[in-house]
Write an enzyme that holds these catalytic residues in place. Sequence first.
Site, PDB file in Angstrom:
ATOM      1  N   ASN A 120      53.627  74.342  27.190  1.00  0.00           N
ATOM      2  CA  ASN A 120      53.114  75.602  27.735  1.00  0.00           C
ATOM      3  C   ASN A 120      54.139  76.715  27.583  1.00  0.00           C
ATOM      4  O   ASN A 120      53.800  77.839  27.209  1.00  0.00           O
ATOM      5  CB  ASN A 120      52.735  75.451  29.211  1.00  0.00           C
ATOM      6  CG  ASN A 120      51.268  75.208  29.417  1.00  0.00           C
ATOM      7  OD1 ASN A 120      50.430  75.843  28.803  1.00  0.00           O
ATOM      8  ND2 ASN A 120      50.951  74.277  30.299  1.00  0.00           N
ATOM      9  N   HIS A 168      47.767  75.053  37.359  1.00  0.00           N
ATOM     10  CA  HIS A 168      47.529  73.713  37.909  1.00  0.00           C
ATOM     11  C   HIS A 168      46.433  73.041  37.086  1.00  0.00           C
ATOM     12  O   HIS A 168      45.421  73.674  36.773  1.00  0.00           O
ATOM     13  CB  HIS A 168      47.111  73.809  39.378  1.00  0.00           C
ATOM     14  CG  HIS A 168      46.973  72.477  40.029  1.00  0.00           C
ATOM     15  ND1 HIS A 168      48.067  71.731  40.416  1.00  0.00           N
ATOM     16  CD2 HIS A 168      45.877  71.740  40.335  1.00  0.00           C
ATOM     17  CE1 HIS A 168      47.629  70.584  40.939  1.00  0.00           C
ATOM     18  NE2 HIS A 168      46.310  70.565  40.896  1.00  0.00           N
TER      19      HIS A 168
END
Length: 190
Positions: A14, A104
Amino acid sequence: MKRIVIFASGSGSNAENLIKFFHNSDNASVIQVLSNNPHAKVLERAKKLKVSTLSFNRIAFSKTDDVLNVLKASKPDLIVLAGFLWKFPEFILNAFPNKVINVHPALLPKYGGKGMYGMNVHNAVVDNNETETGITIHYVNENYDEGAIIFQAKCEVFKNDSAEDVADKIHELEMEHFPKVIESLLLKDK
């Protein structure tokens, strides 16, 4: 130019995606990657992309002002948690109100809280026969995964999906949406 600091604990896919997304941007850039794991692959990825890195221990993070002072010197417009596993100390959150966000790997409030990260989440989704899951991008507050929700994206979970299949779907959602949501937050603050 808006300044982004990333916190990560693991491989850093990420973080790498965010660094590359903002590399040629006129609006923002990732200026630093910080990690609680000195051996995390994210540090290697960031260095290859010529982004400053720093690793720290729990004392520097939550018992002293060491990490806080690094952040103050960096003057970030946004602090992004991208696979960062430690709870953020309240005194750092107070120094950067509404400037710390997290991604999340589930549709909060489901499958949030202490210990709910990575494969723990995906296994729970499969074990509970969920028909959909997704990602939640949210502000970070003093409690795990309880900050205000900024954005959610969903995907289907099929009966024959394994936890690894779900993880792959979540990863795709993160790669697609996380940079765009960060960019829109930063542009909104212009």
